[in-house]
Design an enzyme around this catalytic site. Structure first.
Site, PDB file in Angstrom:
ATOM      1  N   LYS A 258       0.846  -1.198   0.000  1.00 40.36           N
ATOM      2  CA  LYS A 258       0.000   0.000   0.000  1.00 40.36           C
ATOM      3  C   LYS A 258       0.883   1.249   0.000  1.00 40.36           C
ATOM      4  O   LYS A 258       0.615   2.211  -0.717  1.00 40.36           O
ATOM      5  CB  LYS A 258      -0.936  -0.011   1.219  1.00 40.36           C
ATOM      6  CG  LYS A 258      -2.031  -1.049   1.085  1.00 40.36           C
ATOM      7  CD  LYS A 258      -2.835  -1.270   2.355  1.00 40.36           C
ATOM      8  CE  LYS A 258      -3.831  -2.418   2.134  1.00 40.36           C
ATOM      9  NZ  LYS A 258      -4.547  -2.825   3.340  1.00 40.36           N
TER      10      LYS A 258
ATOM     11  N   ASP B 219     -10.941   2.811   3.955  1.00 40.69           N
ATOM     12  CA  ASP B 219     -11.300   1.404   3.735  1.00 40.69           C
ATOM     13  C   ASP B 219     -12.807   1.215   3.598  1.00 40.69           C
ATOM     14  O   ASP B 219     -13.268   0.106   3.315  1.00 40.69           O
ATOM     15  CB  ASP B 219     -10.804   0.577   4.934  1.00 40.69           C
ATOM     16  CG  ASP B 219      -9.827  -0.497   4.505  1.00 40.69           C
ATOM     17  OD1 ASP B 219      -9.669  -0.694   3.287  1.00 40.69           O
ATOM     18  OD2 ASP B 219      -9.246  -1.137   5.389  1.00 40.69           O
TER      19      ASP B 219
ATOM     20  N   GLN C 233      -4.845  -1.636   9.578  1.00 44.80           N
ATOM     21  CA  GLN C 233      -4.603  -2.919   8.912  1.00 44.80           C
ATOM     22  C   GLN C 233      -5.122  -4.065   9.783  1.00 44.80           C
ATOM     23  O   GLN C 233      -4.734  -4.194  10.943  1.00 44.80           O
ATOM     24  CB  GLN C 233      -3.091  -3.075   8.627  1.00 44.80           C
ATOM     25  CG  GLN C 233      -2.724  -4.331   7.873  1.00 44.80           C
ATOM     26  CD  GLN C 233      -3.286  -4.344   6.440  1.00 44.80           C
ATOM     27  OE1 GLN C 233      -3.292  -3.343   5.741  1.00 44.80           O
ATOM     28  NE2 GLN C 233      -3.779  -5.495   6.005  1.00 44.80           N
TER      29      GLN C 233
END
Ligand code: NAD
Length: 291
Positions: free
Chosen positions: A57, A124, A101
């Site tokens: 990422k 997200d 994460q």
């Protein structure tokens, strides 16, 4: 006679096209916003798979011109410490997206933490506000993996309206938002899960079959309707019979490829699309921050 094989849905190629588009867009927006977009990826502990995802990422951010404000915390970090960091990032005007994460160590409450992220910085798309917007069909930040799948299907002009779609898996990360997005695209959607009976028969009805279970190779050719579009969300590390470690999906590629019309490879299918949509969400929030 030549054996028929599915056309691959190339997520890697589409992701790199999206990266190029984002690079240009960021260059244009930066002349007005006078700072680059910023993404903060928070990681706790040292799960090697998570570390690899975070590196990916951050590399992708660098490629398109997004500044990374990622932080890596030791395994024993407390909920309160992480909440404080998220609150600071919510206030930080350089940061447009915040991502925690997953998975987190078991002493932490992931859902509670996700809810501390400001919904407009929820890169997200997993905050209840953004999931609620998805349910209501309102604009908002969408969950990266299912939205990446939708973008990939759109790229290959796969018709969805009125089609039978079967989503195998009902997680909040993939299966549920995936089903809602397919529904919003006017597909007739069935969600299958670990208690579903006769999965083979249900899957075989699907014009569009999405596998998101985390069980390597569980979707086999005999479960697939001839001519179906099969999307493999799974990313599983296995050790093969030669003792070599490699990544495989939830779809048994070799038996499904001769039956399906379209199929995503693993790696190089849904994985790169997830990252591309994460960057796209960050740029969306960046653009919105100026309005
Ligand atoms: P999860 O463990 O949260 O959910 C798995 C789902 O599969 C559950 O809803 C469960 O009911 C269902 N399931 C389990 N066994 C089943 C069975 N025998 N029959 C039918 N359904 C069954 O997993 P997740 O977070 O949704 O991830 C699923 C897979 O997708 C994993 O391999 C994960 O690594 C991968 N993943 C990939 C990406 C990507 O970017 N490509 C992103 C997220 C997750």
């Amino acid at each position: 006679m030549e054996t028929k094989t599915a056309k691959l849905l190339d997520g890697k190629a589409l992701a790199s096209q999206i990266h190029q588009e984002l690079t240009t867009k960021i260059q244009e927006l930066q002349t007005q916003i006078a700072r680059p977009p910023g993404l903060a990826v928070l990681m706790v502990g040292d799960n090697p798979a998570s570390a690899a995802y975070v590196r990916n990422k951050e590399k992708a951010c660098q490629l398109v011109g997004i500044a990374s404000y990622g932080q890596h915390f030791p395994q024993d970090t407390t909920q309160a410490e992480l909440e404080a960091v998220i609150h600071e990032l919510n206030q930080d005007s350089r940061v447009d997206g915040i991502l925690v994460q997953l998975p987190l160590p078991s002493h932490l409450d992931a859902v509670a933490l996700l809810h501390e992220i400001h919904p407009d910085k929820d890169a997200d798309g997993l905050h209840a506000v953004n999931l609620g917007r998805l349910v209501r069909g309102e604009p908002g930040l969408r969950s990266c993996t299912p939205f990446g799948v939708m973008r990939l299907l759109q790229e290959y002009n796969i018709p969805l309206r009125g089609k039978q779609a079967v989503v195998v898996g009902r997680s909040i990360l993939v299966g549920k938002p995936m089903a809602l997005m397919l529904l919003a695209a006017d597909a007739t959607v069935t969600i299958a899960h670990s208690h579903t009976q006769n999965l083979g028969a249900i899957a075989k009805n699907a014009d569009i079959l999405i596998a998101a279970t985390g069980i390597p190779g569980m979707i086999t050719g005999d479960m697939v309707k001839p001519g179906a579009v099969v999307v493999d969300v799974g990313i599983n590390r296995i050790t093969d019979s030669q003792g070599k470690s490699r990544l495989v999906g939830d779809v048994d590629f070799d038996s499904v490829a001769p039956v399906a019309d379209y199929l995503t490879p693993v790696p190089g299918g849904v994985g790169p699309m997830t990252v591309a949509i994460l960057l796209q969400n960050t740029v969306k929030s960046y653009q919105k921050s100026q309005e």
